[in-house]
Design a protein around this motif. Structure first.
Motif, PDB file in Angstrom:
ATOM      1  N   ALA A  58       0.925  -1.339  -0.058  1.00 16.49           N
ATOM      2  CA  ALA A  58      -0.102  -0.057  -0.023  1.00 16.49           C
ATOM      3  C   ALA A  58       0.816   1.273  -0.066  1.00 16.49           C
ATOM      4  O   ALA A  58       0.442   2.137  -0.713  1.00 16.49           O
ATOM      5  CB  ALA A  58      -1.016  -0.105   1.221  1.00 16.49           C
ATOM      6  N   ALA A  59       1.838   1.212   0.627  1.00 13.36           N
ATOM      7  CA  ALA A  59       2.935   2.412   0.864  1.00 13.36           C
ATOM      8  C   ALA A  59       3.531   2.583  -0.567  1.00 13.36           C
ATOM      9  O   ALA A  59       3.843   3.797  -1.073  1.00 13.36           O
ATOM     10  CB  ALA A  59       4.030   2.212   1.712  1.00 13.36           C
ATOM     11  N   LEU A  60       3.687   1.442  -1.208  1.00 14.73           N
ATOM     12  CA  LEU A  60       4.497   1.669  -2.458  1.00 14.73           C
ATOM     13  C   LEU A  60       3.434   2.373  -3.656  1.00 14.73           C
ATOM     14  O   LEU A  60       3.939   2.976  -4.651  1.00 14.73           O
ATOM     15  CB  LEU A  60       4.747   0.165  -3.272  1.00 14.73           C
ATOM     16  CG  LEU A  60       6.056  -0.318  -2.693  1.00 14.73           C
ATOM     17  CD1 LEU A  60       6.188  -1.781  -3.146  1.00 14.73           C
ATOM     18  CD2 LEU A  60       7.160   0.449  -2.939  1.00 14.73           C
ATOM     19  N   THR A  61       2.144   2.185  -3.390  1.00 12.37           N
ATOM     20  CA  THR A  61       1.251   2.933  -4.282  1.00 12.37           C
ATOM     21  C   THR A  61       1.107   4.403  -4.245  1.00 12.37           C
ATOM     22  O   THR A  61       0.587   5.184  -5.020  1.00 12.37           O
ATOM     23  CB  THR A  61      -0.214   2.472  -3.885  1.00 12.37           C
ATOM     24  OG1 THR A  61      -0.840   2.702  -2.662  1.00 12.37           O
ATOM     25  CG2 THR A  61      -0.208   1.020  -4.268  1.00 12.37           C
ATOM     26  N   VAL A  62       1.626   4.820  -3.161  1.00 11.22           N
ATOM     27  CA  VAL A  62       1.573   6.324  -2.747  1.00 11.22           C
ATOM     28  C   VAL A  62       2.893   7.028  -3.575  1.00 11.22           C
ATOM     29  O   VAL A  62       3.917   6.594  -3.000  1.00 11.22           O
ATOM     30  CB  VAL A  62       1.970   6.728  -1.162  1.00 11.22           C
ATOM     31  CG1 VAL A  62       1.936   8.154  -0.969  1.00 11.22           C
ATOM     32  CG2 VAL A  62       0.565   6.048  -0.535  1.00 11.22           C
ATOM     33  N   ARG A  63       2.845   7.655  -4.558  1.00  7.31           N
ATOM     34  CA  ARG A  63       3.794   7.961  -5.256  1.00  7.31           C
ATOM     35  C   ARG A  63       4.933   9.057  -4.635  1.00  7.31           C
ATOM     36  O   ARG A  63       5.997   8.806  -4.754  1.00  7.31           O
ATOM     37  CB  ARG A  63       3.428   9.081  -6.540  1.00  7.31           C
ATOM     38  CG  ARG A  63       4.159   9.260  -7.533  1.00  7.31           C
ATOM     39  CD  ARG A  63       3.704   9.746  -8.641  1.00  7.31           C
ATOM     40  NE  ARG A  63       2.944   8.439  -9.389  1.00  7.31           N
ATOM     41  CZ  ARG A  63       3.002   8.300 -10.752  1.00  7.31           C
ATOM     42  NH1 ARG A  63       3.201   9.214 -11.433  1.00  7.31           N
ATOM     43  NH2 ARG A  63       2.443   7.212 -11.158  1.00  7.31           N
ATOM     44  N   ASP A  64       4.333   9.831  -3.686  1.00 11.01           N
ATOM     45  CA  ASP A  64       5.202  10.661  -3.136  1.00 11.01           C
ATOM     46  C   ASP A  64       6.315   9.936  -2.133  1.00 11.01           C
ATOM     47  O   ASP A  64       7.007  10.372  -1.507  1.00 11.01           O
ATOM     48  CB  ASP A  64       4.460  11.704  -2.155  1.00 11.01           C
ATOM     49  CG  ASP A  64       3.738  12.615  -2.823  1.00 11.01           C
ATOM     50  OD1 ASP A  64       4.356  12.861  -4.247  1.00 11.01           O
ATOM     51  OD2 ASP A  64       2.713  13.547  -2.413  1.00 11.01           O
ATOM     52  N   LEU A  65       5.966   8.594  -1.486  1.00  9.60           N
ATOM     53  CA  LEU A  65       6.870   7.798  -0.891  1.00  9.60           C
ATOM     54  C   LEU A  65       7.844   7.350  -1.544  1.00  9.60           C
ATOM     55  O   LEU A  65       8.819   6.774  -1.159  1.00  9.60           O
ATOM     56  CB  LEU A  65       6.029   6.937  -0.045  1.00  9.60           C
ATOM     57  CG  LEU A  65       5.063   7.216   1.110  1.00  9.60           C
ATOM     58  CD1 LEU A  65       4.098   6.262   1.714  1.00  9.60           C
ATOM     59  CD2 LEU A  65       5.526   8.178   2.107  1.00  9.60           C
ATOM     60  N   ARG A  66       7.885   7.283  -2.974  1.00  9.79           N
ATOM     61  CA  ARG A  66       8.807   6.624  -3.677  1.00  9.79           C
ATOM     62  C   ARG A  66       9.819   7.642  -4.261  1.00  9.79           C
ATOM     63  O   ARG A  66      10.787   7.074  -5.126  1.00  9.79           O
ATOM     64  CB  ARG A  66       8.037   5.872  -4.950  1.00  9.79           C
ATOM     65  CG  ARG A  66       7.465   4.493  -4.369  1.00  9.79           C
ATOM     66  CD  ARG A  66       6.486   3.848  -5.645  1.00  9.79           C
ATOM     67  NE  ARG A  66       5.430   4.486  -5.867  1.00  9.79           N
ATOM     68  CZ  ARG A  66       5.085   4.597  -7.207  1.00  9.79           C
ATOM     69  NH1 ARG A  66       5.992   4.145  -8.271  1.00  9.79           N
ATOM     70  NH2 ARG A  66       4.017   5.558  -7.508  1.00  9.79           N
ATOM     71  N   ARG A  67       9.581   8.986  -3.873  1.00  5.74           N
ATOM     72  CA  ARG A  67      10.840   9.758  -4.597  1.00  5.74           C
ATOM     73  C   ARG A  67      12.148   9.516  -4.080  1.00  5.74           C
ATOM     74  O   ARG A  67      12.391   9.225  -3.042  1.00  5.74           O
ATOM     75  CB  ARG A  67      10.259  11.162  -3.992  1.00  5.74           C
ATOM     76  CG  ARG A  67       9.377  11.667  -4.756  1.00  5.74           C
ATOM     77  CD  ARG A  67       9.020  13.171  -4.863  1.00  5.74           C
ATOM     78  NE  ARG A  67       8.309  13.345  -3.477  1.00  5.74           N
ATOM     79  CZ  ARG A  67       8.988  14.923  -3.042  1.00  5.74           C
ATOM     80  NH1 ARG A  67       9.481  15.289  -3.242  1.00  5.74           N
ATOM     81  NH2 ARG A  67       8.210  14.856  -1.670  1.00  5.74           N
TER      82      ARG A  67
END
Length: 67
Positions: A58-67
């Protein structure tokens, strides 16, 4: 997260993370204790591992967390 966090937001972001972790541990222990009456320990651990994997995905789906 450390690199992506702005200086002014750093304390707020990591304070929120610590607060969520502080809540998650006793909550998980309580749910596990209730579940152990009905399921085997290996099933409880498998459910816990699956919940952790789902949270990570679920965290991987949040684009801002993958920057």
């Amino acid at each position: 997260m450390t690199i992506a966090a702005q200086g002014a937001d750093h304390g707020r972001i990591f304070g929120t993370q610590r607060a969520l972790l502080a809540i998650a541990a006793p909550l998980g222990a309580a749910v596990g204790a209730l579940g152990i009456d009905h399921l085997s320990p290996s099933v409880i651990l498998a459910i816990s591992a699956a919940a952790c994997a789902v949270a990570g995905l679920a965290a991987l789906t949040v684009r801002d967390l993958r920057r």
